[in-house]
Design a protein around this motif. Structure first.
Motif, PDB file in Angstrom:
ATOM      1  N   ALA A 200     -61.347  67.774   6.856  1.00 33.59           N
ATOM      2  CA  ALA A 200     -60.560  66.592   7.199  1.00 33.59           C
ATOM      3  C   ALA A 200     -59.869  66.032   5.962  1.00 33.59           C
ATOM      4  O   ALA A 200     -60.513  65.786   4.933  1.00 33.59           O
ATOM      5  CB  ALA A 200     -61.457  65.533   7.823  1.00 33.59           C
ATOM      6  N   GLY A 201     -58.567  65.833   6.051  1.00 31.72           N
ATOM      7  CA  GLY A 201     -57.826  65.125   5.011  1.00 31.72           C
ATOM      8  C   GLY A 201     -57.974  63.627   5.221  1.00 31.72           C
ATOM      9  O   GLY A 201     -58.891  63.156   5.901  1.00 31.72           O
ATOM     10  N   ASP A 202     -57.069  62.858   4.622  1.00 31.66           N
ATOM     11  CA  ASP A 202     -57.127  61.396   4.742  1.00 31.66           C
ATOM     12  C   ASP A 202     -55.697  60.874   4.592  1.00 31.66           C
ATOM     13  O   ASP A 202     -54.970  61.349   3.699  1.00 31.66           O
ATOM     14  CB  ASP A 202     -58.014  60.827   3.629  1.00 31.66           C
ATOM     15  N   PRO A 203     -55.304  59.913   5.432  1.00 32.41           N
ATOM     16  CA  PRO A 203     -53.941  59.374   5.293  1.00 32.41           C
ATOM     17  C   PRO A 203     -53.634  58.881   3.878  1.00 32.41           C
ATOM     18  O   PRO A 203     -52.500  58.960   3.420  1.00 32.41           O
ATOM     19  CB  PRO A 203     -53.907  58.214   6.294  1.00 32.41           C
ATOM     20  N   LEU A 204     -54.677  58.419   3.151  1.00 32.19           N
ATOM     21  CA  LEU A 204     -54.450  57.915   1.791  1.00 32.19           C
ATOM     22  C   LEU A 204     -54.118  59.024   0.789  1.00 32.19           C
ATOM     23  O   LEU A 204     -53.675  58.746  -0.323  1.00 32.19           O
ATOM     24  CB  LEU A 204     -55.683  57.150   1.294  1.00 32.19           C
ATOM     25  N   ALA A 205     -54.304  60.271   1.199  1.00 33.85           N
ATOM     26  CA  ALA A 205     -53.953  61.397   0.317  1.00 33.85           C
ATOM     27  C   ALA A 205     -52.482  61.774   0.471  1.00 33.85           C
ATOM     28  O   ALA A 205     -52.077  62.854   0.043  1.00 33.85           O
ATOM     29  CB  ALA A 205     -54.850  62.588   0.608  1.00 33.85           C
ATOM     30  N   PHE A 206     -51.679  60.891   1.050  1.00 34.30           N
ATOM     31  CA  PHE A 206     -50.247  61.195   1.249  1.00 34.30           C
ATOM     32  C   PHE A 206     -49.542  61.412  -0.086  1.00 34.30           C
ATOM     33  O   PHE A 206     -49.950  60.876  -1.117  1.00 34.30           O
ATOM     34  CB  PHE A 206     -49.549  60.071   2.042  1.00 34.30           C
TER      35      PHE A 206
END
Ligand code: CTP
Ligand code: MG
Length: 232
Positions: A200-206
């Motif tokens: 799972a990634g994270d939106p904050l890793a944009f």
């Protein structure tokens, strides 16, 4: 820290044409701190990264060293495209590294959890691991005139983030086999026939690509709404 050394390569040698800040993007500040410093500290602060090889434009090596006192980092000059920069960083990684991460300096808000999930999955045996998010927009293919050709089945699509994680041997092999600048790091390992796992990634890793992204990053750090580069 447990197990074999984990080294991260941080490509930060891009010029940031789309951001248009007048300085290389990784040196642009978010919330008062240059993106590359946030990215390095995010990796080291995860507690699972031992050393970071920071890859910057040749004329910025001295400045980058000055921005990163006291950290376990090596700073090396990059290349003409991201692939060449990662290859330069990889060449400077310590030979005893068994896990190598590749992480964009342009993702300064990446949470520690993403870094840990990637490293854990490599340690669990995956040769290559990428953090991903579901695609939430409907996606269509179009012809050169912009007329819709088809609607893509979104359920099988994933947007890919960094850090991407690798067993060092596989990543070195992938780069030794003549990297294709058109693919990402995991794509090179994929081309060797190795499975690429997802976590799972994270939106904050944009990724900060445009002025809009820079403004969002500033707001997420609690900056004033008018911080950023003037997108109104
Ligand atoms: N990168 C790099 N060396 C290059 C080009 C890119 O190390 N020759 C790095 C960037 O510094 C960035 C990451 O790769 O951290 C992702 O690239 P991108 O977001 O495209 O950054 P830039 O290439 O700097 O931006 P632009 O494409 O808008 O010029
Ligand atoms: Mg680029």
């Amino acid at each position: 820290m447990s197990g074999s050394p984990v080294v991260a390569v941080l490509p930060a040698a891009g010029s940031g044409v789309r951001l248009g800040a007048g300085v290389p993007k990784a040196f642009v500040e978010v919330g008062g701190v240059p993106m590359l410093v946030r990215a390095v500290d995010g990796l080291l602060g995860s507690g699972v990264v031992d050393h970071v090889v920071v890859v910057v434009p040749a004329e910025q090596v001295h400045d980058a060293v000055g921005l990163l006192p006291g950290r376990p980092v090596t700073v090396v000059p990059g290349g003409a495209d991201r692939t060449a920069s990662v290859a330069a960083g990889l060449a400077a990684t310590r030979p005893d590294a068994e896990v190598v991460l590749v992480h964009d300096a342009a993702r300064p808000l990446t949470p520690a959890g993403v870094v840990r999930r990637v490293v854990d999955a490599v340690r669990a045996g995956a040769p290559a691991v990428i953090p991903v998010l579901p695609v939430t927009d409907t996606v269509k293919t179009v012809d050169p005139a912009g007329t819709v050709l088809s609607t893509v089945d979104r359920s099988t699509l994933r947007a890919v983030q960094t850090p991407q994680g690798f067993r060092a041997r596989e990543l070195r092999l992938a780069y030794a086999s003549g990297p294709d600048p058109a693919t990402d790091d995991a794509g090179l390992v994929e081309a060797l026939g190795e499975p690429v796992a997802t976590v799972a990634g994270d939106p904050l890793a944009f990724k900060v690509t445009t002025g809009w992204d820079l403004r969002i990053a500033g707001l997420l750090l609690g900056g004033a709404p008018d911080e950023g580069v003037g997108i109104e």
